[in-house]
Design an enzyme around this catalytic site. Structure first.
Site, PDB file in Angstrom:
ATOM      1  N   ASN A 262      58.343  55.533  76.714  1.00  0.00           N
ATOM      2  CA  ASN A 262      59.209  54.389  76.388  1.00  0.00           C
ATOM      3  C   ASN A 262      60.399  54.778  75.519  1.00  0.00           C
ATOM      4  OD1 ASN A 262      59.822  51.418  75.602  1.00  0.00           O
ATOM      5  ND2 ASN A 262      59.372  52.442  73.656  1.00  0.00           N
TER       6      ASN A 262
ATOM      7  N   ALA B 261      85.573  59.149  80.259  1.00  0.00           N
ATOM      8  CA  ALA B 261      86.812  59.807  79.803  1.00  0.00           C
ATOM      9  C   ALA B 261      86.744  60.156  78.313  1.00  0.00           C
ATOM     10  CB  ALA B 261      88.012  58.907  80.070  1.00  0.00           C
ATOM     11  N   ASN B 262      85.939  59.406  77.562  1.00  0.00           N
ATOM     12  CA  ASN B 262      85.827  59.644  76.111  1.00  0.00           C
ATOM     13  C   ASN B 262      84.488  60.272  75.710  1.00  0.00           C
ATOM     14  OD1 ASN B 262      88.273  58.250  75.929  1.00  0.00           O
ATOM     15  ND2 ASN B 262      87.207  56.274  75.741  1.00  0.00           N
TER      16      ASN B 262
ATOM     17  N   ASN C 279      76.403  51.374  85.172  1.00  0.00           N
ATOM     18  CA  ASN C 279      76.962  50.437  84.191  1.00  0.00           C
ATOM     19  C   ASN C 279      78.158  51.083  83.509  1.00  0.00           C
ATOM     20  OD1 ASN C 279      77.115  48.037  82.845  1.00  0.00           O
ATOM     21  ND2 ASN C 279      75.495  48.516  81.363  1.00  0.00           N
TER      22      ASN C 279
ATOM     23  N   TYR D  76      73.552  57.395  80.116  1.00  0.00           N
ATOM     24  CA  TYR D  76      72.322  56.602  80.130  1.00  0.00           C
ATOM     25  C   TYR D  76      71.848  56.358  81.574  1.00  0.00           C
ATOM     26  CZ  TYR D  76      69.267  52.619  78.903  1.00  0.00           C
ATOM     27  OH  TYR D  76      68.201  51.756  78.749  1.00  0.00           O
TER      28      TYR D  76
ATOM     29  N   LEU E 285      82.929  55.424  77.602  1.00  0.00           N
ATOM     30  CA  LEU E 285      83.490  55.679  78.923  1.00  0.00           C
ATOM     31  C   LEU E 285      83.473  57.184  79.146  1.00  0.00           C
ATOM     32  CD1 LEU E 285      86.536  53.235  78.925  1.00  0.00           C
ATOM     33  CD2 LEU E 285      84.356  52.976  80.141  1.00  0.00           C
TER      34      LEU E 285
END
Ligand code: NAD
Length: 449
Positions: free
Chosen positions: A290, A300-301, A349, A355, A298
């Site tokens: 878990n 790009a960053n 996302n 992630y 983003l």
């Protein structure tokens, strides 16, 4: 965590206002309560009834659970559930009789009712009409789920290979879908195989005698998982980082488990978990991966550190721990691995490349871990939560949070316990026919994939 909006639109004034303005009108979900009946009314089993059929087998099994089971729609009944058995349908034209039978009941479903289909898996070796009939159920269930109201849900069980409708391997997920334990699971399918599954002696303590480790157990979803597994009779090893030691000790006290302060990214994490479990509890049967982190940016960053830390915790640690356990002799008695993925790992996302890559990785991992455990009657599955109200989501700006929480068929956020119930089901001995699967606990989140 209280859902203020839900409470408001459930009140007299709020209800009227929401209707007038066309605002989402979520319902209070029917969640599991000890001692409450499995379903809130009679169960209608629809399917062929002109000779021995899968529907007969299912109806007989439900009668054995002391439910009020009917085979034909009648007026004046508030149905607690409708089970639509479509496993013997061979052409899409044969669906209508049974589906239209269901249609007549939809206005008389009880609050928190369940619709569950049982169908057969379409494969590429099926005749096209057969595959069309079988796969058609997919669109059917997902659409019914979007039409139901009053906290009712629709889900499906798919029989693979030689799996039978009346076998315990099928009946266990059916029991889960019918129960309040699946409150936030909507528009989803579980595929079952023909594994030999025996129902637990005590349905209230399906995990009696089993030892489980839960990582990231100090708070949020992990703490809820710990409490739910303890309720179901498991003895627990609770893992979290040393910084969370105080909270971890509290959860351990509450669940009579033992706390193990450990960063799961440590090279020897698998060994330390197994040694602790054996020393304190004599065995290890269930691993719930878990612990997870987000470091959103983003792409790009994105910094190397943000990318690497998410991969390290969310997937690399799980792989290493599993490798260790699978290689040991001490994880061979029908073991269970349940990993936390995310709907972000299914749909992607914005701002979550790291992630989502880690969580999609979890899905890939359980699919190929499942066959490695099959020889010891073990299973590996993933849960993909949608928007779950935790400390993490409470910190989001109000408007963003409110919108995100409503973007699903049930128009509300889930609770940690909703994820925990799904984990407990997959960890139980009678979920032995479910393996290599991803179960979304997301209220049928409109994830856009
Ligand atoms: P959370 O941040 O509230 O809790 C995570 C726990 O994991 C914390 O106690 C943390 O200390 C622990 N942890 C982090 N890194 C660790 C490490 N290296 N070793 C040991 N423990 C570590 O998160 P949550 O919201 O309860 O989420 C639990 C799981 O569910 C995560 O895997 C998360 O990605 C997933 N998930 C959550 C949501 C949601 O809406 N909350 C949605 C989808 C998926």
């Amino acid at each position: 965590m209280a859902d203020t909006y839900l409470n408001f639109v459930s009140s007299g004034v709020g209800k009227t206002l929401a209707k007038k303005l066309g605002l989402p009108q979520p319902a209070h979900l029917r969640r599991h309560k000890p001692g409450a009946p499995l379903v809130p009314g009679p169960v209608l089993v629809l399917g062929p009834d002109d000779g021995p059929s899968d529907a007969d087998d299912v109806a007989a099994a439900l009668l054995g659970w002391d439910l009020d089971v009917r085979r034909h729609p009648v007026s004046g009944v508030r149905w607690g559930a409708v089970v639509l058995v479509l496993s013997e349908v061979t052409h899409p034209e044969q669906h209508s009789e049974h589906v239209l039978g269901l249609a007549t009941t939809l206005r008389s479903l009880a609050t928190g009712a369940r619709v569950v289909t049982i169908s057969r898996q379409a494969t590429s070796s099926d005749a096209p009409a057969l595959a069309a009939a079988r796969h058609g159920v997919d669109g059917l269930v997902r659409s019914i789920a979007k039409e139901l109201r009053g906290g009712a849900t629709a889900n499906g069980i798919v029989l693979a290979g030689d799996a039978r409708a009346g076998a315990e391997g099928t009946l266990a997920p059916l029991r889960f879908f019918l129960s309040g334990k699946s409150a936030y699971v909507d528009g989803q399918f579980l595929t079952v195989n023909d594994a030999d599954v025996v129902a637990p002696a005590d349905l209230d303590k399906p995990l009696a005698g089993r030892v489980a480790v839960v990582t990231g157990a100090a708070r949020g979803i992990g703490a809820a998982i710990a409490k739910t597994l303890a309720r179901d009779g498991a003895r627990l090893v609770l893992v979290d980082v040393p910084q969370a030691g105080e909270h971890l000790a509290k959860v351990a006290n509450e669940t009579r488990g033992t706390a193990l302060q450990l960063d799961i990214t440590a090279e020897d994490a698998g060994q330390r978990i197994l040694e602790h479990a054996q020393a304190r509890h004599g065995r290890l049967d269930i691993v719930v991966h878990n612990a997870g982190i987000t470091r959103d940016k983003l792409l790009a960053n994105m910094s190397e550190d943000k990318w690497d830390s998410v991969i390290a915790v969310n997937i690399a640690a799980q792989l290493r721990i599993n490798d260790y356990l699978l290689a040991s002799d001490a994880f061979r008695d029908a073991p269970r691995i349940v990993s936390l993925a995310s709907t972000s790992g299914i749909a992607g996302n914005r701002g979550q490349t790291n992630y989502a890559a880690s969580k999609a990785g979890v899905i890939g991992m359980v699919r190929s871990t499942a066959p490695l455990l099959a020889g010891v009657s073990g299973t590996a599955n993933a849960i993909a939560p949608g928007f779950i109200a935790t400390e993490m989501t409470a910190r989001m700006p109000l408007a963003t949070r409110e919108v995100a929480a409503r973007l699903n068929a049930l128009k509300q956020a889930g609770r940690p316990v909703d994820v925990a119930e799904a984990v407990a089901f997959l960890a139980s001995p009678d979920a032995g026919a479910v393996t290599g699967q991803v179960l979304r606990v997301c209220g049928q989140n409109l994830v856009g994939a």
